[in-house]
Design an enzyme around this catalytic site. Sequence first.
Site, short mmCIF file in Angstrom:
data_model
loop_
_atom_site.label_atom_id
_atom_site.label_comp_id
_atom_site.label_asym_id
_atom_site.label_seq_id
_atom_site.Cartn_x
_atom_site.Cartn_y
_atom_site.Cartn_z
N GLU A 92 0.86 -1.18 0.00
CA GLU A 92 0.00 0.00 0.00
C GLU A 92 0.89 1.22 0.00
O GLU A 92 1.85 1.28 0.77
CB GLU A 92 -0.89 0.02 1.25
CG GLU A 92 -2.04 -0.93 1.17
CD GLU A 92 -2.37 -1.58 2.49
OE1 GLU A 92 -1.60 -1.38 3.45
OE2 GLU A 92 -3.37 -2.30 2.55
N TYR A 104 7.84 1.59 -7.42
CA TYR A 104 7.08 0.34 -7.55
C TYR A 104 6.66 0.10 -9.01
O TYR A 104 6.72 -1.02 -9.49
CB TYR A 104 5.86 0.36 -6.63
CG TYR A 104 6.22 0.49 -5.15
CD1 TYR A 104 7.26 -0.26 -4.60
CD2 TYR A 104 5.54 1.35 -4.31
CE1 TYR A 104 7.61 -0.14 -3.27
CE2 TYR A 104 5.87 1.47 -2.96
CZ TYR A 104 6.91 0.73 -2.46
OH TYR A 104 7.26 0.84 -1.13
C1 LIG Z 1 10.71 5.84 -1.70
C2 LIG Z 1 12.14 5.55 -1.21
C3 LIG Z 1 12.14 4.25 -0.43
C4 LIG Z 1 13.05 5.42 -2.44
O1 LIG Z 1 14.35 5.07 -1.98
P1 LIG Z 1 15.68 5.32 -2.87
O2 LIG Z 1 16.74 4.45 -2.31
O3 LIG Z 1 15.93 6.77 -2.98
O4 LIG Z 1 15.20 4.77 -4.29
P2 LIG Z 1 16.17 4.27 -5.48
O5 LIG Z 1 17.39 5.13 -5.51
O6 LIG Z 1 16.36 2.80 -5.37
O7 LIG Z 1 15.26 4.62 -6.74
C5 LIG Z 1 14.75 3.62 -7.59
C6 LIG Z 1 13.74 4.26 -8.53
O8 LIG Z 1 12.61 4.75 -7.78
C7 LIG Z 1 12.13 5.97 -8.39
N1 LIG Z 1 12.35 7.09 -7.46
C8 LIG Z 1 13.00 7.06 -6.27
N2 LIG Z 1 12.96 8.27 -5.68
C9 LIG Z 1 12.27 9.08 -6.54
C10 LIG Z 1 11.90 10.45 -6.48
N3 LIG Z 1 12.23 11.24 -5.44
N4 LIG Z 1 11.17 10.96 -7.50
C11 LIG Z 1 10.83 10.19 -8.55
N5 LIG Z 1 11.18 8.87 -8.67
C12 LIG Z 1 11.87 8.34 -7.66
C13 LIG Z 1 12.95 6.16 -9.64
O9 LIG Z 1 12.29 5.44 -10.67
C14 LIG Z 1 14.25 5.46 -9.26
O10 LIG Z 1 15.02 5.07 -10.37
P3 LIG Z 1 16.12 6.10 -10.98
O11 LIG Z 1 16.92 6.63 -9.82
O12 LIG Z 1 16.91 5.22 -11.90
O13 LIG Z 1 15.33 7.17 -11.64
C15 LIG Z 1 12.69 6.73 -0.35
O14 LIG Z 1 12.45 7.95 -1.01
C16 LIG Z 1 12.06 6.81 1.05
O15 LIG Z 1 12.53 6.17 2.00
N6 LIG Z 1 10.98 7.60 1.16
C17 LIG Z 1 10.29 7.80 2.45
C18 LIG Z 1 9.63 6.51 2.92
C19 LIG Z 1 8.67 5.95 1.87
O16 LIG Z 1 7.94 6.68 1.21
N7 LIG Z 1 8.67 4.60 1.75
C20 LIG Z 1 7.78 3.89 0.86
C21 LIG Z 1 6.45 3.74 1.52
S1 LIG Z 1 5.30 2.82 0.53
#
Ligand SMILES: CC(C)(COP(=O)(O)OP(=O)(O)OC[C@H]1O[C@@H](n2cnc3c(N)ncnc32)[C@H](O)[C@@H]1OP(=O)(O)O)[C@@H](O)C(=O)NCCC(=O)NCCS
Length: 140
Positions: A92, A104
């Site tokens: 979710e 996702y």
């Molecule tokens: C969402 C979250 C887990 C992503 O973690 P991350 O390690 O930065 O993600 P990644 O570097 O592995 O990114 C993988 C892909 O996700 C997408 N993505 C990640 N962050 C993004 C952003 N800020 N905006 C748009 N796309 C994003 C992109 O497609 C990215 O691929 P790319 O870097 O080649 O473009 C992180 O921002 C976070 O912890 N957020 C707060 C908690 C949260 O929302 N958790 C998920 C709850 S469902």
Amino acid sequence: MTPDALSALHHSAFTTPRPWSAAEVAALLSGTGVFWHGDANGFVMGRSVAGEAEILTLAVAPNQRRKGLARTLMQQFEAHACETGADTAFLEVAENNAAAAALYLSLGYAQVGRRRGYFETPQGHHIDALVMSKLLHPGI
Ligand SMILES: CC(C)(COP(=O)(O)OP(=O)(O)OC[C@H]1O[C@@H](n2cnc3c(N)ncnc32)[C@H](O)[C@@H]1OP(=O)(O)O)[C@@H](O)C(=O)NCCC(=O)NCCS
């Protein structure tokens, strides 16, 4: 990592949904089929029961983002889910969480439902959750 450390990381990543206390983390970890992967930079927690796996949370520390860590953690979640017999994964995500939704979608998850007002912000606003799902294929 201890429940305290996982809770601290969760607090650094979340306001909505509300971050989990160490006691809440410990209680979740004692549940059937619950597992986690990660380190001080980020972690994923999931549950795999009766052929279905659920992502309970995914958190990357703010200063470690956009380095591919969440993508790696999701691969570890899916591998663990497959090893424990799951063929479907669910999660979710708040509909305003563009970063997570993009992650996702890029991993092959698709929206299969919506829970209205599922999440509550610290200000008391309600946000819909998108339910996303993916069929898992061992070895891919
Ligand atoms: C969402 C979250 C887990 C992503 O973690 P991350 O390690 O930065 O993600 P990644 O570097 O592995 O990114 C993988 C892909 O996700 C997408 N993505 C990640 N962050 C993004 C952003 N800020 N905006 C748009 N796309 C994003 C992109 O497609 C990215 O691929 P790319 O870097 O080649 O473009 C992180 O921002 C976070 O912890 N957020 C707060 C908690 C949260 O929302 N958790 C998920 C709850 S469902």
